[in-house]
Structures are given as C-alpha cells and as structure tokens.
Design a protein around this motif. Structure first.
Motif, PDB file in Angstrom:
ATOM      1  N   SER B 190     -11.203 -11.076   5.777  1.00 37.35           N
ATOM      2  CA  SER B 190     -10.578 -11.038   7.102  1.00 37.35           C
ATOM      3  C   SER B 190     -10.832  -9.702   7.809  1.00 37.35           C
ATOM      4  CB  SER B 190      -9.078 -11.249   6.947  1.00 37.35           C
ATOM      5  OG  SER B 190      -8.426 -11.072   8.182  1.00 37.35           O
ATOM      6  N   LEU B 191     -10.945  -9.770   9.145  1.00 38.35           N
ATOM      7  CA  LEU B 191     -11.001  -8.546   9.967  1.00 38.35           C
ATOM      8  C   LEU B 191      -9.742  -8.432  10.832  1.00 38.35           C
ATOM      9  CD1 LEU B 191     -14.747  -8.520  11.184  1.00 38.35           C
ATOM     10  CD2 LEU B 191     -13.704  -7.107   9.403  1.00 38.35           C
ATOM     11  N   GLY B 192      -8.673  -9.044  10.343  1.00 45.61           N
ATOM     12  CA  GLY B 192      -7.453  -9.195  11.142  1.00 45.61           C
ATOM     13  C   GLY B 192      -6.898  -7.935  11.784  1.00 45.61           C
ATOM     14  N   GLY B 309      -1.715 -10.145   3.077  1.00 47.52           N
ATOM     15  CA  GLY B 309      -2.898  -9.842   2.297  1.00 47.52           C
ATOM     16  C   GLY B 309      -3.058 -10.967   1.298  1.00 47.52           C
ATOM     17  N   ILE B 310      -4.239 -11.570   1.246  1.00 46.82           N
ATOM     18  CA  ILE B 310      -4.409 -12.764   0.412  1.00 46.82           C
ATOM     19  C   ILE B 310      -5.166 -12.417  -0.868  1.00 46.82           C
ATOM     20  CG2 ILE B 310      -5.475 -15.059   0.304  1.00 46.82           C
ATOM     21  CD1 ILE B 310      -2.939 -14.925   2.047  1.00 46.82           C
ATOM     22  N   VAL B 329      -4.626 -11.750   6.841  1.00 52.87           N
ATOM     23  CA  VAL B 329      -4.866 -10.586   7.696  1.00 52.87           C
ATOM     24  C   VAL B 329      -5.732  -9.571   6.952  1.00 52.87           C
ATOM     25  CG1 VAL B 329      -2.795  -9.286   7.023  1.00 52.87           C
ATOM     26  CG2 VAL B 329      -3.715  -9.010   9.323  1.00 52.87           C
ATOM     27  N   GLN B 330      -5.820  -9.739   5.631  1.00 49.12           N
ATOM     28  CA  GLN B 330      -6.595  -8.832   4.785  1.00 49.12           C
ATOM     29  C   GLN B 330      -6.871  -9.545   3.468  1.00 49.12           C
ATOM     30  OE1 GLN B 330      -6.242  -4.381   3.035  1.00 49.12           O
ATOM     31  NE2 GLN B 330      -4.287  -5.348   3.391  1.00 49.12           N
ATOM     32  N   GLU B 348      -8.037 -16.869   9.258  1.00 52.92           N
ATOM     33  CA  GLU B 348      -7.985 -15.440   9.538  1.00 52.92           C
ATOM     34  C   GLU B 348      -6.985 -15.234  10.681  1.00 52.92           C
ATOM     35  OE1 GLU B 348     -11.883 -14.224  10.607  1.00 52.92           O
ATOM     36  OE2 GLU B 348     -11.502 -12.093  10.280  1.00 52.92           O
ATOM     37  N   MET B 349      -6.146 -14.207  10.562  1.00 55.65           N
ATOM     38  CA  MET B 349      -5.217 -13.950  11.679  1.00 55.65           C
ATOM     39  C   MET B 349      -5.258 -12.473  12.065  1.00 55.65           C
ATOM     40  SD  MET B 349      -1.376 -13.951  10.071  1.00 55.65           S
ATOM     41  CE  MET B 349      -1.017 -13.134   8.503  1.00 55.65           C
TER      42      MET B 349
END
Lengths: 292, 512
Positions: B190-192, B309-310, B329-330, B348-349
C-alpha cells in the motif's frame, strides 16, 4: 490448610529475576523455584538469596510455592534449607531422596526453624524426588519417614541413568518407577506427581504422556515451560459427561441420606464410598478448571 | 498557559507555529471553513514528466529555503529516499526546511547531520528513535508537531500544514506519473500514507527504481497528481522494507496477554458476524490476530473487515473468508503485498480514508475492536505512546489516537512491567490518547476496565475475567518495583502532541 490441586508444578530457574517475578501468573497450581539443576555451581549463593528475597517480597497469591533445594549430599543443601526455611515456602522439593534418614534430617531441620521463627508446626511440607535405584528401593520408607511428606515425584533423567535404562520419548522405561511411587503414595495417602516432559514444543506428546499418567492415577505433573500448563490442565479437566454423572451421584447420596436409606444405587449400579470419593474428586477438578 | 480538558498546561501561542487550540474533548471540535487546495497545474500535450536527475527535478519544482517538504514511510527501515533527497538539498545549499514525514525510522539517522548543518530546521510529523532523542535534547527552536496518521491527513487537508513539495518513493511508476507499491524490486504494498500528500502538495516528485511502460496497472496514485518522475538505481533495500514472515510472540507472558485480549473481545459480545478488527504487527498483536482468527473459524463467524497495517495473519483470515475485506494503509509483509496485488477484496486506503476525523466518515468509525500498545497508561486511562519513562521522545503516534476514538472497543495490551518500570502510572508523562477513548487495559496480571464502560464491566464479570481496578494494578506493579522516580524534565517545550482534531492535547518537554 485448604486442600489444593497439584495438576502442574512449574519449574522456575532460581537465578532468573524476571522469571521469578512473573512465576505466579501463568496459572500453574504450584511453582518450583529451582536452586538445583537450573543453577550453576558458581551461582548457588546468589540464586539462594534471590529466591529468599522473592519469597519475602512477592505475593504469589493462591499458587503453591515450592523451592527445590540442592541435595543434602552437596555442600549447598543445608545452607539452602537454613536460608529458605526461614521465609516459609509451602514446600521443599528434596532432590535425590534415597532413604528415610534423608527425610528425617530435613524434617528435624525444618522443625527447628519453625520453632525458632514461630511458624506453625509441620507447616512446611517435604516433597521428595526419587532419582535413583536406591531411592526407589526405599520409597515406602521415604514416604513414611515424616508426616511432612505431602507429594512424591521422580526425576526421569537421573533415574534412568542410574538404572542403566535408555531414555525415550515414549517413556516405557519409566513404567516401573511410576507405578511403584504411585503405590507408595497411596499407601500413606499423599499425592504423586509425574516427572517433566522435556520436549517443550511437542504439545501433542505432552498430552499423550499426561493422559497416560492420569490413567495410572497420578495427581499431576512437573512442567518446564508455561506453554505446558494449559494442556496438562486440559487433560485433568473432567468431561461434561463425567461432571454430570458426579453431580447425580452426589445428589443421589444426599437424597438417600434424607430418606435414611442405607443402600444407594444409581442407574442400577450400587454407589459406595469409593464411587462417592471419586465423584467429589471430579467436581474438584472441574471447579479448578472453571467448567463447573 | 491555559489548562486543557484533561488538565494539561498548554501555551496560548508558540513562536514559529502560532496560536494553539487547547484540547476540549475527543469529539467536541466542530470543523469550519473549506479544505485548502494546491495550485492549479497544467501539463501540455507532449510535455514529459520524466526528469533525468533528482537535482533537475527539485529545481524545476522550485525548491528554496524555508519550504516544507514531505516523505512517506512505506519503505520503512529500507528507505533510501529521505537521505537521497536531503543529501542533495544540502549540496544545493538549501537551508531552513521543515520536513513533514509520515514516520521516521532508524535508517533516517542521517537527518541528524542535516539538522546540525541547518538544512532541516523543524519537523512536523512523527519522530522516532535517534531523531526523537535529539529533539528531546532541544536541538530545534520550533517544537516538533506530532500528529497521528488521521490527524496528519486532516492537517494537510485543512491547510494546517502546507506541503510545498511531496517526495514519493514509488516502487512502480510509468512515465506519466501513475504509481503503485505492489510491483518492482522495492515493492512495499500500500501507498496509503502518501496519497493525501500527493493530492494536496503544490509539487509532487515521484522517485522510482522500476519504470514501466505507460499505463501502469493498477494505479494507486494517479498521474493527475504527479508533476515529475525521476528514475534512480534503488529507492530502498528490500531487506529493510519487508520483514519476512512476521512471527507471533513466543514470550509466555505476552501470550497470556494475547489470550486475555481475545477473552475480553469475546466477552464484549462484539465477536459475531460482521466483526471488524485492527491489530498491529507487534508480537502480541499478531498473536491476538491469530487467536481471534482461530476462534472465528471454530465458531463459524463471518467478519466484516480487518484494517490498518496489514500482516500475513490478516491475509490468511481473508483467504479463509473470515473477513470480507481488508483495508490496507500499510502492508507489513510480503504476504500482504502479494494479497493486495491479487485479491480484489484487499483494498488500499489513504490515511484520510483510514482515520481523518474531518471528512465525511473515516474507516475507524466502522471499527469494532482495536488492539493498541502503550509506553504508559494512567489511572484515568490516558495513554502515552510518545515518551519513555525517562521522558525521551522516542515514538510516533501512528494511528493510536484515531483508532482509539473510532473503535467500539479499544484495548490497550501491555505487560504491567517493562524491565524495572511499571507501565501503569499515576499520571502519564505525555498524554497521546485521552482516557475518554480507551476502554480496557489488558496485562498479564489482570484486566482493568474504564469505569465509564459499566456495560463492559458487567459483561467481563459474567465471563469471569480477572478484572481489577487500574489503581490496584498500579499498586501491584509498585509492590514489585518500588515507586519509580519522576524523570527530570527541562522547561523547554520540544514537542506538541496534536490531537486528531487539531487541538493540543499535551506538550512534551525536553530532558535535562
């Protein structure tokens, strides 16, 4: 003193302050603060002081606090007793017990300390560990040597080494010592605990062994890792079926008493004293496991 | 000085920052006005965005003294971009910059020399580790402004921080500025966190080591926000970007805490169909995630979503249909990156979607349960995650105060003692997250419930959980450790803890 369960006795190295501090929170019925095998010779003094201070300052709540001292045949055993006895552990686990004299020596030592410190007489229990051929040979004398003896257990490693047996995970070589110390314990009416299962990460193996020793009649087991506590307790937790039957037995007894009836039966089977005793025991274990 | 809602003394104004609004309660601030907007821009047909050196790109972007530049931390401890940019700006003789990173890691230690040589003069954003430590020693004239992930997004959208140039480390980019984080040698998932920067900065420079043919697919940051694309050899070290498989804790004490957390979640009644969970990447949180997953599987519970964060543990739950969706978000590990790439239900958020309190509804508001840590928690359930017991500013806020405010059940999971220090204290040194938004403290020696949550106390009692008064836990800790001395703090304010709504919840003083 209230009757306690002894399903698990967790070994805690006597030289590890952080483990000692947290020893009571893992839920074992007893903790064994170890001054013997877990502590190297050059740390014996400091570990003894650490354990003494822990007993003085840390509240372990309902957990039974046992200290494994060094064998009386070593230069440390008597000093361990002298120092630890004065902070009143619930019990002294005596390794390498070989004869009635060993127990009597500890007994008179503790009697003197109890007297000097104003502790209740015979309030510090002795928990001998059988770890040799001679110890097993004398086990009946050992359990009868003092009425402080509350639990007997054994050390599988030392014992198998002494008799020349192979030490296997399966543990067939321990059958004889297990049944013999069990018998000795039952003769005098004390409790009996199994040796540790050394493979800390093999929980299935632990459960298998625990089921087996429960089947033999053991009251519990020493454990070397907090992760072993819950599985052992699980094995010692009665099934719902057992609990229900135990409740019905007790109910039947109470009703029979009300009716002043002498002969009691449930589902066509006679209920006698051992059946009732067993039912009480099941309910006690169920209560400890929080399933009642 | 004014005293805010939770009794902390806040200056009315700080030189270089302006007037401060004291904290008035977690849900009291009503935002007014409009969102800020970046400059209108234009790219003509045929105009290229590819710039062959970073130096040319920053010049084209109009770099000058005193600007605010931003970075994101998805490359974590493998990031080369912050050092690359600041070294270059130092060479160009640029001074007096404000940097606005989403977080800093030990790898960013080289910033210290740029603080010393005057390139960087203040920080708006998370300061961690060595940078935090020098901040505590009073290296900056202007205090660091610490914000949560949601609070940072809010501040950017509201114009409280005006980013002149945003630098985006882009694991994949095409020549017209479409970006994603899931492909390339420096893939991070992700680039959240940087999405808000991309949308609101005046100039956006993407730095990539993986330039692909137009159009990149999928697109997570679209070309409409990106001014320039610079290709470099490497934007990061994969070893520092991605941890391997994250492991649940083996520490028996932390396992007990994790088990108690799961019992508390169960007893709260929230663990049923539609359940949602956020838990981080620490060993205890991973254990909670794993144990909750096992419980859901056993009880046949179909959850709604996992967020934040996943980790691989969440990915496994998604695969088993224990959750419908993951909001990411990451991405903490390779399993998460892979899943984001292939699973349409792994979304992705942006930081604003995740946690900004001043938009039309952020995700934390949908959250049932969050598991958080603490460096300290006090008898009012105020939590400190920024400063250590010696007063040093060593940690950022992350999403702590955001998720605590949003979730129906906010659980702080921490050992009662860390080393010789009790974690439960009379008064936390720094309030990061107000006790009003914290429901439960789980320690190895018992569970304390915020007295405001009478419903939970009753439920936990029924479930026979070991509930204790938080003051009793405090006393239990002090019985073991003695009462610790207070840290010696200086008068100088070196940091402001901004609550997610833009008010000041606490100040951080320097250490002597």
């Amino acid at each position: 003193m209230k009757k306690r369960l002894r399903r698990t006795a967790l070994y805690i190295p006597g030289n590890d302050p952080s483990m000692i501090q947290n020893a009571g929170i893992f839920g074992s019925d007893s903790i064994v603060l170890d001054l013997e095998d877990a502590v190297s010779v050059d740390e014996k003094d400091s570990a003894r002081l650490l354990v003494r201070n822990a007993l003085k300052n840390i509240n372990y709540g309902d957990t039974e606090v046992i200290v494994r001292i060094n064998s009386l045949f070593t230069p440390f055993g008597k000093e361990d007793l002298e120092v630890i006895g004065r902070v009143h552990p619930d019990g002294i686990r005596l390794p390498k017990a070989e004869s009635a004299q060993d127990i009597q020596e500890v007994d008179s030592f503790l009697s003197r300390i109890e007297n000097e410190e104003g502790f209740e007489e015979n309030s510090i229990k002795i928990m001998p560990s059988i770890e040799s051929a001679i110890g097993l040979f004398n086990v009946f004398e050992i359990v009868r040597a003092s009425n402080r003896v509350a639990v007997i257990n054994f050390g599988a490693e030392d014992y198998t080494s002494d008799i020349g047996a192979e030490r296997t995970k399966e543990g067939k070589e321990l059958f004889d010592i297990r049944t013999r110390i069990l018998l000795a314990a039952r003769v005098v009416g004390i409790e009996v605990q199994d040796s540790v299962f050394a493979h800390a990460h093999d929980i299935e193996g632990l459960i298998r062994e625990t089921k087996f020793i429960k089947q033999l009649g053991f009251d519990g087991k020493s454990v070397i890792h907090p992760a072993q506590i819950e599985p052992v307790h699980q094995v010692f937790t009665p099934t719902q079926e057992e609990i229900n039957r135990a409740k019905r037995i007790i109910l039947a007894i109470e009703e029979a008493k009300k009716r002043k009836s002498g002969v009691i039966s449930l589902d066509g089977r006679m209920i006698d004293a051992p059946v009732v005793a067993k039912a009480h025991r099941i309910l006690k274990y169920a209560q400890a496991a929080g399933v009642l | 000085m004014v005293t805010n809602e939770i009794g902390r003394k806040i200056p009315e104004e700080i030189k270089g920052i302006g007037k401060l609004k004291p904290y008035i309660g977690a849900f009291k601030t009503v935002p007014v006005g409009n969102r800020m907007a970046p400059n209108i821009a234009c790219k003509k047909r045929g105009e290229t965005k590819i710039i062959n050196s970073l130096k040319k790109a920053v010049k084209k972007a109009g770099i000058r003294d005193g600007m605010t530049i931003s970075f994101h931390h998805h490359l974590r401890n493998g990031d080369y971009v912050v050092a690359m940019v600041l070294d270059l700006l130092a060479d160009l003789g640029i001074k007096n910059l404000t940097i606005a990173p989403t977080a800093l890691f030990p790898v960013h230690k080289s910033i210290i020399k740029h603080i010393e040589n005057g390139v960087v003069s203040s920080i708006q954003g998370s300061v961690n580790g060595p940078i935090g430590e020098i901040s505590s020693r009073g290296v900056f004239d202007i205090p660091v402004v610490l914000r949560s992930h949601g609070g940072r997004a809010r501040a950017i959208e509201a114009g409280d921080i005006k980013i002149d140039i945003a630098f985006i480390a882009a694991p994949s980019a095409d020549n017209y500025g479409n970006l994603n984080g899931i492909d390339g040698p420096s893939a991070c998932g992700s680039l959240g966190y940087t999405m808000t920067d991309a949308m609101y900065a005046d100039k956006v420079i993407a730095i990539t080591d993986h330039l692909v043919d137009f159009p990149l697919s999928p697109i997570s940051i679209p070309q409409i926000y990106v001014d320039y694309v610079v290709k470099v050899d490497k934007i990061g070290d994969p070893k520092g970007i991605m941890s391997g498989t994250l492991e649940i804790t083996k520490n028996p004490l932390r396992l007990i805490i994790a088990q108690r957390v799961v019992q508390a979640i169960e007893a709260s009644g929230l663990l049923q169909d539609g359940f949602s969970l956020q838990a981080g990447a620490g060993g205890t949180s991973l254990a909670v995630t794993k144990f909750v997953g096992e419980k859901m599987e056993k009880r046949g519970i179909k959850g709604s979503f996992g967020s934040g964060g996943i980790t691989g543990y969440f990915v496994k739950m998604l695969k088993k249909n224990l959750f419908n969706t993951l909001f990411d978000v990451q991405s903490f590990d390779l399993e998460a990156v892979q899943s984001l790439k292939i699973n349409p239900n792994h979304l992705e958020m942006s930081a604003s979607f995740y946690a900004n309190p001043h938009n039309k509804g952020c995700l934390v508001n949908n959250l049932d349960t969050v598991i958080l840590g603490a460096t300290q928690i006090d008898s009012d359930f105020n939590v400190n995650v920024n400063t250590e017991s010696d007063g040093l500013l060593l940690h950022g806020i992350g999403g702590h105060m955001d998720t605590a405010a949003g979730a129906k059940l906010t659980i702080i999971a921490t050992p009662l003692l860390r080393g010789r220090m009790p974690i439960v204290v009379d008064k936390v040194i720094t309030v990061t997250t107000p006790g009003e938004t914290v429901d439960v403290l789980v320690t190895e020696r018992g569970i304390a419930v915020n007295p405001a949550r009478k419903d939970l106390i009753e439920k936990f009692r029924k479930a026979k959980l070991p509930i204790k008064n938080i003051r009793d836990l405090r006393n239990e800790a002090c019985d073991l450790t003695g009462i610790p001395e207070e840290p010696q703090l200086a008068d100088k304010i070196i940091g402001l803890v901004e609550y997610r709504d833009g008010t000041i919840i606490d100040v951080i003083r320097g250490v002597k």
